[in-house]
Design a protein around this motif. Sequence first.
Motif, mmCIF file in Angstrom:
data_model
loop_
_atom_site.group_PDB
_atom_site.id
_atom_site.type_symbol
_atom_site.label_atom_id
_atom_site.label_comp_id
_atom_site.label_asym_id
_atom_site.label_seq_id
_atom_site.Cartn_x
_atom_site.Cartn_y
_atom_site.Cartn_z
ATOM 1 N N PHE A 1 -6.871 43.286 27.592
ATOM 2 C CA PHE A 1 -7.988 43.835 28.356
ATOM 3 C C PHE A 1 -8.423 45.192 27.802
ATOM 4 C CE2 PHE A 1 -6.833 40.778 31.739
ATOM 5 C CZ PHE A 1 -8.103 40.305 32.043
ATOM 6 N N HIS A 2 -7.455 45.981 27.330
ATOM 7 C CA HIS A 2 -7.802 47.263 26.720
ATOM 8 C C HIS A 2 -8.743 47.054 25.543
ATOM 9 C CE1 HIS A 2 -7.416 51.245 24.873
ATOM 10 N NE2 HIS A 2 -7.159 50.623 23.733
ATOM 11 N N TRP A 3 -8.394 46.135 24.661
ATOM 12 C CA TRP A 3 -9.211 45.934 23.467
ATOM 13 C C TRP A 3 -10.519 45.223 23.786
ATOM 14 C CZ3 TRP A 3 -9.373 48.429 19.220
ATOM 15 C CH2 TRP A 3 -8.245 49.136 18.807
ATOM 16 N N ILE A 4 -10.570 44.471 24.861
ATOM 17 C CA ILE A 4 -11.835 43.847 25.253
ATOM 18 C C ILE A 4 -12.870 44.921 25.581
ATOM 19 C CG2 ILE A 4 -12.973 42.542 27.094
ATOM 20 C CD1 ILE A 4 -10.551 40.670 27.124
ATOM 21 N N TRP A 5 -12.483 45.915 26.396
ATOM 22 C CA TRP A 5 -13.477 46.933 26.765
ATOM 23 C C TRP A 5 -13.750 47.895 25.615
ATOM 24 C CZ3 TRP A 5 -12.832 52.139 26.694
ATOM 25 C CH2 TRP A 5 -11.548 52.674 26.846
ATOM 26 N N VAL A 6 -12.715 48.168 24.782
ATOM 27 C CA VAL A 6 -12.935 49.055 23.639
ATOM 28 C C VAL A 6 -13.877 48.402 22.625
ATOM 29 C CG1 VAL A 6 -11.848 50.126 21.627
ATOM 30 C CG2 VAL A 6 -10.789 50.349 23.879
ATOM 31 N N VAL A 7 -13.622 47.132 22.296
ATOM 32 C CA VAL A 7 -14.481 46.418 21.341
ATOM 33 C C VAL A 7 -15.903 46.297 21.880
ATOM 34 C CG1 VAL A 7 -14.891 44.172 20.245
ATOM 35 C CG2 VAL A 7 -12.591 45.182 20.218
ATOM 36 N N ASN A 8 -16.025 46.069 23.178
ATOM 37 C CA ASN A 8 -17.353 45.967 23.780
ATOM 38 C C ASN A 8 -18.112 47.291 23.629
ATOM 39 O OD1 ASN A 8 -19.371 44.527 25.368
ATOM 40 N ND2 ASN A 8 -18.857 45.964 27.009
ATOM 41 N N LEU A 9 -17.420 48.423 23.812
ATOM 42 C CA LEU A 9 -18.049 49.730 23.630
ATOM 43 C C LEU A 9 -18.441 49.938 22.168
ATOM 44 C CD1 LEU A 9 -18.835 52.541 24.721
ATOM 45 C CD2 LEU A 9 -16.470 53.260 24.288
ATOM 46 N N LEU A 10 -17.537 49.598 21.260
ATOM 47 C CA LEU A 10 -17.808 49.791 19.838
ATOM 48 C C LEU A 10 -18.949 48.903 19.347
ATOM 49 C CD1 LEU A 10 -14.138 49.959 18.448
ATOM 50 C CD2 LEU A 10 -15.686 51.874 18.889
ATOM 51 N N SER A 11 -19.169 47.786 20.029
ATOM 52 C CA SER A 11 -20.214 46.857 19.586
ATOM 53 C C SER A 11 -21.619 47.455 19.700
ATOM 54 C CB SER A 11 -20.132 45.560 20.398
ATOM 55 O OG SER A 11 -20.505 45.783 21.757
ATOM 56 N N TYR A 12 -21.773 48.524 20.458
ATOM 57 C CA TYR A 12 -23.077 49.170 20.595
ATOM 58 C C TYR A 12 -23.399 50.072 19.405
ATOM 59 C CZ TYR A 12 -23.630 47.580 25.403
ATOM 60 O OH TYR A 12 -23.793 46.802 26.526
ATOM 61 N N LEU A 13 -22.414 50.353 18.568
ATOM 62 C CA LEU A 13 -22.655 51.205 17.406
ATOM 63 C C LEU A 13 -23.304 50.374 16.297
ATOM 64 C CD1 LEU A 13 -19.283 53.151 17.509
ATOM 65 C CD2 LEU A 13 -21.519 53.945 18.295
ATOM 66 N N PRO A 14 -24.235 50.965 15.552
ATOM 67 C CA PRO A 14 -25.067 50.174 14.641
ATOM 68 C C PRO A 14 -24.404 49.707 13.352
ATOM 69 C CG PRO A 14 -25.675 52.488 14.526
ATOM 70 C CD PRO A 14 -24.704 52.357 15.648
ATOM 71 N N THR A 15 -23.414 50.436 12.841
ATOM 72 C CA THR A 15 -22.817 50.066 11.559
ATOM 73 C C THR A 15 -21.288 50.101 11.654
ATOM 74 O OG1 THR A 15 -22.721 52.347 10.718
ATOM 75 C CG2 THR A 15 -24.775 51.104 10.354
ATOM 76 N N TRP A 16 -20.624 49.399 10.721
ATOM 77 C CA TRP A 16 -19.164 49.416 10.673
ATOM 78 C C TRP A 16 -18.658 50.825 10.353
ATOM 79 C CZ3 TRP A 16 -16.052 46.125 12.751
ATOM 80 C CH2 TRP A 16 -16.425 44.797 12.893
#
Length: 470
Positions: free
Chosen positions: A326-341
């Motif tokens: 669950f920790h990585w689900i919300w972290v990855v979801n937040l990071l997904s809003y950033l435009p580039t790797w």
Amino acid sequence: MTITYKNGSSECIDNNSDYFGNGVIADRPGVKQRLTNGYTRIPNGCTTNAINGDPSIANGTVKKKRKDLVGIDGKWYDVTSFIPHHPGGDIIKKFLGRDATIIFHSFHHGKNVLGRRKPIGYYDYGGATGTRTDPVTVAFDGLRDFFQDNGFFDTSVPWYSSKIAFTFSCLAVSVCLVTQFASSWIHYIGALWLAAFWQQSGFIMHDTMHTQVTKSRHTDHWLGTFFGTVCLGLSGTWWRDEHFQHHALTCVIDLENQWVDPQMWEDAWVQTERLFPLHQSYLQKLAIRVQHISFLPLCIIVGRVAIVIDSFVKERHLVEWVAFLFHWIWVVNLLSYLPTWNEVFTFYFFASLGEGILHIQLLISHYVKTYHFKEDVHDLNHYKFQIENTMNIVNPIWLDWFHGGLNFHIEHHMYPRMPRHMYRKASPYIKKLCRELGIVYDECGWFEAVKLTVAHLKTISHHFSLNPNH
């Protein structure tokens, strides 16, 4: 010390023996037998009367008993079958055959913690060892009772509600900056707010795992898992087990079993010459020579990643792994809003750097203090031992949020059940007793503590380089 059993028989205790502890040598005429796990341990110089009058040693033979005992308030309790289920983890094993009265009352709420567990023997608590009559113990036990009677152990629901609200406001600001703005630099500011959320979540995990919040072990443990594993991202249960060992045996070393206070051990540096025998690899020796240079960078840059990995290497609790998911689900979801790797990795790197300050906070209150061998620590006064092994950080009241109670480290180690919002109020009472008892109450500013720690690591590194074996 004398043990009196329920059948009225009694045994003498040689204060130098590891009574009822692992590997005791039973020295009596005709008997010299090393006892191991699975047998009742007989103290040096005692009679053969065993628990409930059933001899363990007779005519030079050993009879299997499988009893591991812990002493509390002058009573021996058989914890043999309870050890695997102890909520506080393996720390109970460090007190087999020992009086654990102060440790027990430091960690447990209420008078019915032992439930229906019945004592199987008795000992003179305070007789030969003077534990109960020692002026330091009397003073600080009395202070604990004063704190208990005057509400110092009571939780302020409004205070913790505001603290939790502040913690999630840090996350909300981070999410807002990431999702509502296009600028990379604004996103990186959001990373620092995420670091603040992680830091504050760690403090709340700490409080709940000490059952400071709801006073219910089960409820607080679930809250600790939420704030520690789901929010912060490290195993809350792993941290709790290590932290309890740290509290009970602060800055303690057991060379024979290659055990060290787990929250004072790192492969990359040593804080005392007594740890030299445990750092023998080439990489460890190389790291120690530059530890005063590497300490701060490693804490800040590597600290987060290292502690997350450490916490899950041996994690076997399914609940912790689910919470970690669950920790990585919300972290990855937040990071997904950033435009580039590139921005994703930079954002997470900045957040980890900010959270790395927490790892410095966790260490500077102990690193410059004296480290003791396990075989010596049980003969020390617990309260004095905790005070002398701990250093407070002086700061204005408006900065207490930043330190999360760790600035009042002495108060916390003395009375770990006390909620942190009471530390500042409790501190003058502890200082007053320290002055009266001639105990040094050590405190200094944050930057001075960091400076002292780095200087101390440099001194130890120099001593290491002078050792001909290194």
